[in-house]
Design a protein around this motif. Structure first.
Motif, PDB file in Angstrom:
ATOM      1  N   TYR A   1      -4.862  11.568   7.363  1.00 40.07           N
ATOM      2  CA  TYR A   1      -4.270  10.777   6.044  1.00 40.07           C
ATOM      3  C   TYR A   1      -4.870  11.955   4.963  1.00 40.07           C
ATOM      4  O   TYR A   1      -5.805  12.517   4.941  1.00 40.07           O
TER       5      TYR A   1
ATOM      6  N   CYS B   1       0.878  -1.212   0.149  1.00 39.19           N
ATOM      7  CA  CYS B   1       0.033   0.144   0.048  1.00 39.19           C
ATOM      8  C   CYS B   1       0.708   1.249   0.043  1.00 39.19           C
ATOM      9  O   CYS B   1       2.097   1.368   0.605  1.00 39.19           O
TER      10      CYS B   1
ATOM     11  N   ASN C   1     -13.905   5.204   2.577  1.00 40.39           N
ATOM     12  CA  ASN C   1     -13.657   5.134   1.102  1.00 40.39           C
ATOM     13  C   ASN C   1     -14.754   4.218   0.358  1.00 40.39           C
ATOM     14  O   ASN C   1     -15.010   2.936   0.454  1.00 40.39           O
TER      15      ASN C   1
ATOM     16  N   ASP D   1      -4.332   1.208  -2.618  1.00 42.53           N
ATOM     17  CA  ASP D   1      -4.010  -0.181  -2.885  1.00 42.53           C
ATOM     18  C   ASP D   1      -2.863  -0.425  -4.311  1.00 42.53           C
ATOM     19  O   ASP D   1      -3.596  -0.043  -5.413  1.00 42.53           O
TER      20      ASP D   1
ATOM     21  N   HIS E   1       0.610   5.247   1.320  1.00 42.90           N
ATOM     22  CA  HIS E   1      -0.305   5.905   2.123  1.00 42.90           C
ATOM     23  C   HIS E   1       0.587   7.254   2.875  1.00 42.90           C
ATOM     24  O   HIS E   1       2.094   6.757   2.833  1.00 42.90           O
TER      25      HIS E   1
ATOM     26  N   LEU F   1      -0.788   7.815   6.168  1.00 39.92           N
ATOM     27  CA  LEU F   1      -1.471   7.685   7.261  1.00 39.92           C
ATOM     28  C   LEU F   1      -0.718   7.936   8.569  1.00 39.92           C
ATOM     29  O   LEU F   1       0.497   7.472   8.424  1.00 39.92           O
TER      30      LEU F   1
ATOM     31  N   THR G   1      -7.538  -0.729   6.004  1.00 36.62           N
ATOM     32  CA  THR G   1      -6.209  -0.379   5.449  1.00 36.62           C
ATOM     33  C   THR G   1      -5.262  -1.289   5.500  1.00 36.62           C
ATOM     34  O   THR G   1      -4.230  -1.286   4.731  1.00 36.62           O
TER      35      THR G   1
ATOM     36  N   TRP H   1      -4.469   7.116   0.682  1.00 35.62           N
ATOM     37  CA  TRP H   1      -4.313   5.617   0.667  1.00 35.62           C
ATOM     38  C   TRP H   1      -4.485   4.797  -0.396  1.00 35.62           C
ATOM     39  O   TRP H   1      -5.532   5.004  -1.246  1.00 35.62           O
TER      40      TRP H   1
END
Length: 590
Positions: free
Chosen positions: A228, A105, A131, A233, A107, A109, A176, A231
């Motif tokens: 954040y 991932c 999301n 994937d 991100h 965060l 997440t 994010w």
């Protein structure tokens, strides 16, 4: 004691064929891999021991993880899922609290804030965010997990009316991949709970559900909340390209013609070699190498008015499907006109120590290319319809006249070009061009690369030692492959045009005797020419050679004098020399 486990064992199925070569956690995104960033995050969080599990391309991931500073690597001969690796660590004697991070991932965060909140709220905590695409976690007002859509609790929640979340006090969120377990919770995970969601379900049914911390954008966060802005994937082509776009924004890289633009990588750049300029093209495309460790990819940036961008992507995928020697395309951003593709290295045919060793292999691959014509044209009607005919050849010769023959330094060459080298010194220039165009347009048609010269032929795993014999069998090995680039101008055209481009290339200046030898090899080895006598083929080859050299000279002058790309200027004189040689050879046949 804080243990951090980075999950890095996945197969990366959605990113094939890229993940056949590079494990998903090691994919270089701008200048770092997801695994590298998760290890850096683990160190910032104060991990006492960093772990990673590996399975797919295990040796590759194991080596990278060791170099990055992972303390313990858990090799899985078979995939253990998301819960199995956690149980295995406990069974092997690891003790303390455990933070699990996702190895694929991208991100920003605030995991440190999550860790602080998780320790205050309970024995097990999940980090989530809002999301709408994949909101599968269901939680109540107390932020505890109620169920997971499609896994457990979903049917009851749906019957309660998930459409009206406020009325039924149900909130939806996206997991997440980041979770935390106290030592007590860690020790309760069972061996058969390879899917960690089975453990979460058992906690819910036992009255001690996991706490779900929902991160929010900075503008929506209160004091102490987990923040954040992104994010992603990375496990799909769209996710990969989104991650590239984000990292470019994050490091402040401004891509454009000729380089990285103002500011380079800016603050947060990736150090030496992580993201570098790999090359530019006369078309205005710019290429960047994204690398970390032993792995690298190429990011191609086209200019906003690149009318050939769509063709490059479409043709690239078509040619790859036909097993033709082109770079694999892994991800595309059609809006920003970016492509992530295979890195073929830094060695072009013109860069090799002994280029003549490669010509037999290149000719073989060119014949493969031409033999694929029928399949290519039946698959792509637009490509089949892009016939390179008389008007296109006349455009090339007019381009040559305008940019080369009409230039001040070419006045003498203009007189010589229309002189006795052709049928008549009195023959008008336009008539010469028309005759050549007619002859070239009448030649057998195949899939034509259109710019098949040494700078567009990449030699993988080069250089070849000059001590090697010119043995054809020695060349056709995985260690000495060739691939073709810059094919977006492909057409349905003359069978001789590409071989003419290759053999009379002003970048290489092969002697005319060598050209004849190599063309003889091409003619005898090409099944498409088996019914065409050599004399006929050679005559047509020379006509196509004149056409190609006129186009090349016109391009060198246009790019150097009108576009200001001075690197092309040094090839004008060699191109003129090659043109004179071909004119003389052609004249002996007429």
């Amino acid at each position: 004691m804080l243990h951090i486990l980075i999950l890095a064992a996945g197969l990366g199925t959605r990113l094939k064929p890229l993940t056949d070569k590079i494990a998903k956690p090691l994919i270089p995104i701008v200048g770092e891999s997801p695994l590298s960033r998760q290890v850096s995050l683990s160190k910032k969080l104060g991990a006492d021991k960093i772990h990673a599990n590996v399975h797919h391309l295990a040796e590759q991931v194991q080596q990278a993880a060791t170099e990055l500073g992972v303390d313990k690597i858990w090799i899985e001969s078979e995939l253990l899922g998301t819960g199995g690796p956690i149980f295995r660590m406990w069974k092997d004697g690891e003790r303390g609290e455990l933070l699990v991070l996702n190895g694929d991932c991208e991100h920003d965060l605030d995991v440190a804030e999550f860790l602080k909140e998780a320790r205050l709220r309970g024995n097990c905590a999940l980090l989530a965010l809002d999301n709408p695409k994949v909101n599968t976690l269901c939680l109540g007002n107390d932020k505890n997990l109620l169920g997971i859509m499609g896994k457990f609790g979903g049917e009851n929640l749906e019957s309660a009316g998930l459409e009206s979340n406020v009325e039924h006090n149900v909130e939806r969120a996206t997991f997440t991949g980041i979770s935390w377990y106290s030592q007590d919770a860690w020790g309760k995970i069972a061996e058969d709970e390879r899917d960690i969601r089975d453990f979460w379900q058992r906690l819910c049914e036992g009255g001690t559900p996991p706490y779900v911390c929902v991160a929010s954008p900075p503008c929506a966060c209160g004091e102490g909340s987990v923040k954040y802005t992104r994010w992603i994937d990375v496990g799909s082509p769209s996710g990969l390209m989104e991650a590239v776009d984000y990292r470019l924004e994050f490091v402040g890289a401004k891509l454009g013609e000729g380089g990285l633009g103002e500011g380079g990588l800016g603050e947060g750049g990736f150090g030496e070699g992580g993201f570098t300029l790999a090359g530019t093209a006369g078309s205005g495309r710019t290429y960047y190498r994204m690398s970390e460790g032993k792995h690298s990819l190429i990011l191609q940036q086209s200019h906003e008015n690149d009318i050939d961008f769509e063709r490059f992507v479409r043709y690239g995928k078509l040619f790859d499907d036909l097993d033709l020697p082109v770079p694999e395309i892994y991800a595309v951003d059609e809006v920003k006109k970016r492509v992530v593709m295979e890195d073929l290295g830094k060695v072009r045919l013109c860069d090799t120590e002994n280029p003549l060793l490669y010509y037999p292999l290149i000719l073989e691959k060119l014949i493969d290319w031409q033999e694929a014509s029928e399949r290519a044209f039946s698959t792509d009607a637009e490509l089949a319809g892009r016939v390179f005919d008389e008007k296109d050849y006349l455009w090339e010769s007019n381009y040559f006249e305008e940019n080369y023959l009409n230039s001040e330094e070419s006045k003498e060459n203009r007189v010589e070009f229309v002189g006795a080298s052709f049928k008549s010194a009195l023959m008008p220039l336009k008539s010469i061009f028309a005759d050549l165009a007619k002859q070239a347009a009448a030649q057998p048609k195949v899939l034509m690369h259109r710019d098949f010269q040494s700078q567009n032929i990449m030699v993988l795993n080069s250089p070849v030692s000059s001590a090697l014999r010119a043995d054809r069998d020695m060349l056709i090995t995985p260690q000495n492959r060739v691939k073709f680039i810059d094919f977006q101008g492909a057409r349905n055209g003359s069978i001789y045009y590409d071989v003419a481009s290759l053999l009379w290339d002003p970048y290489m200046m092969l002697p005319k005797e060598t050209v004849l030898q190599l063309f003889t090899v091409f003619h005898s080895a090409n099944p498409l020419l088996k019914d065409i006598p050599f004399e006929t083929a050679y005559n047509d080859f020379l006509a196509a050679s004149l056409q190609r050299l006129m186009q090349a000279l016109g391009a060198y002058c246009f790019l150097s004098k009108k576009k200001g790309i001075k690197s092309f200027e040094k090839y004008i004189e060699p191109g003129a020399e090659q043109l004179k040689t071909v004119k003389a050879l052609f004249s002996t046949l007429h």
